[in-house]
Write an enzyme that holds these catalytic residues in place. Sequence first.
Site, PDB file in Angstrom:
ATOM      1  CG  ASP A   1    -111.089  -8.932 -57.597  1.00 22.64           C
ATOM      2  OD1 ASP A   1    -110.800  -7.967 -56.861  1.00 22.64           O
ATOM      3  OD2 ASP A   1    -110.325  -9.363 -58.478  1.00 22.64           O
TER       4      ASP A   1
ATOM      5  CG  ASP B   1    -108.961  -5.655 -53.601  1.00 25.48           C
ATOM      6  OD1 ASP B   1    -108.456  -6.661 -53.062  1.00 25.48           O
ATOM      7  OD2 ASP B   1    -108.443  -5.074 -54.573  1.00 25.48           O
ATOM      8  CD  GLU B   2    -108.748 -11.039 -54.640  1.00 26.79           C
ATOM      9  OE1 GLU B   2    -108.982 -11.786 -55.612  1.00 26.79           O
ATOM     10  OE2 GLU B   2    -107.661 -11.032 -54.033  1.00 26.79           O
TER      11      GLU B   2
END
Length: 418
Positions: free
Chosen positions: A15, A110-111
């Site tokens: 993350d 973003d993960e």
Amino acid sequence: MPLEPWQGRAILLVDLDAFFASVEQLDHPAWRGKPVIVGGDAHRHGVVSTCSYEARSFGVRSAMPASTAARLCPDAIWAPGRFDRYREMSRQVMAILHDETPHVQQVSIDEAFMDVTPNALNTEHPVAIAQRIQRRVAELGVTCSIGVGSTKAVAKIASDQDKPRGITVVYPGTERTFMAPLPVRDLSGIGPAAEAQLKARGIKTLGELAQASPAVLQRIFGIRADEMRARALGADTADVQQDDAVKSVSHEVTFADDLTGEEEILASLFSISTMVGRRLRRKGLKGRTLAVRMRYDDRSTRSVQRPLAPPSDDELAWRALFPAMMGELWAPGMKVRLLGVAISGFDGPAGAEASLFDEVDDTPEAESALRDQRNHRLLEAADALKERFGEKAVRFGSDLSLEGKGTGSSSKNPSDYK
């Protein structure tokens, strides 16, 4: 210190920390160490996309109205968002993950989940892999936090425990001890409504959820009751899916000034659909369902759908459907704050173009197909010019309707309009 031996499945959730704001601080060195908010104008219905940890110390959070964030942190630096830049950085990070394993499932910009289970060919400890990823990501100029566990649910929760730049490890066999004291809202799949129903029955922690009666969980979660109990126990068996299927492609715009006229609403829908069509063609997807979403000045939201036959990636073909769809959502006097267009129900990669020298067929169906082919070539040519020279290189007249009207706010993840 030496790492404990790892037995069984190993899942990582990587993350990126305050991703959009971190990229802004990377590109603007003078902003480092200062509160940075990425989002729309505080005076024009904007919302916070994300913010730096310095801004979070003032109580600013993602999805917060920009006006609230401005009151909480009056000295913040505001950035409107440069999503091409964020996508570029995201691709670099994902390339690092793919260097480690092909078993990568990106779930947002973003993960990403990774399966790094030790095997006969690769016996490296999962925590050592997480440490190396963290170092390599930091070399790009941004940071990440990583959860390491035996299931996706455990890894996801672990990734949130030590931010920024933390690594939280939950060894196989310790999942229940780790999960039991955590609040139910920490578990993916439990939103405000489910949380309220659980708390009304005295269920506040994941340990209590795991021990709840099947009848209670069935009433709250329906057919997902057993799945949610397994997640709460840290015993879910969901795999990391490579190249996870895209469910929908969408784009939304929040307007600085509410739209009130039929012509400006339609023109805005046309312009938004252009962005969706381009994304579809970039991904090689054609969809069977067109959806329009509308949010009003009282913040209520409605949506409507239409089937597409055949599956389409051509916004020029959708435009005839918009007036009737708008008629179901809007009437004179209503004020529109947000518009969104989505395509779902994908039919796989777009087919190959027909030959320019195919036998001539002059039936009405053939004329329609030929017109669709010409439109598709026009759109592909426009896409190519935009890729090379920027978004404003080629625009249809309706595209100009959005210029200067948006707030600059954007969601990290596309929405499904149901």
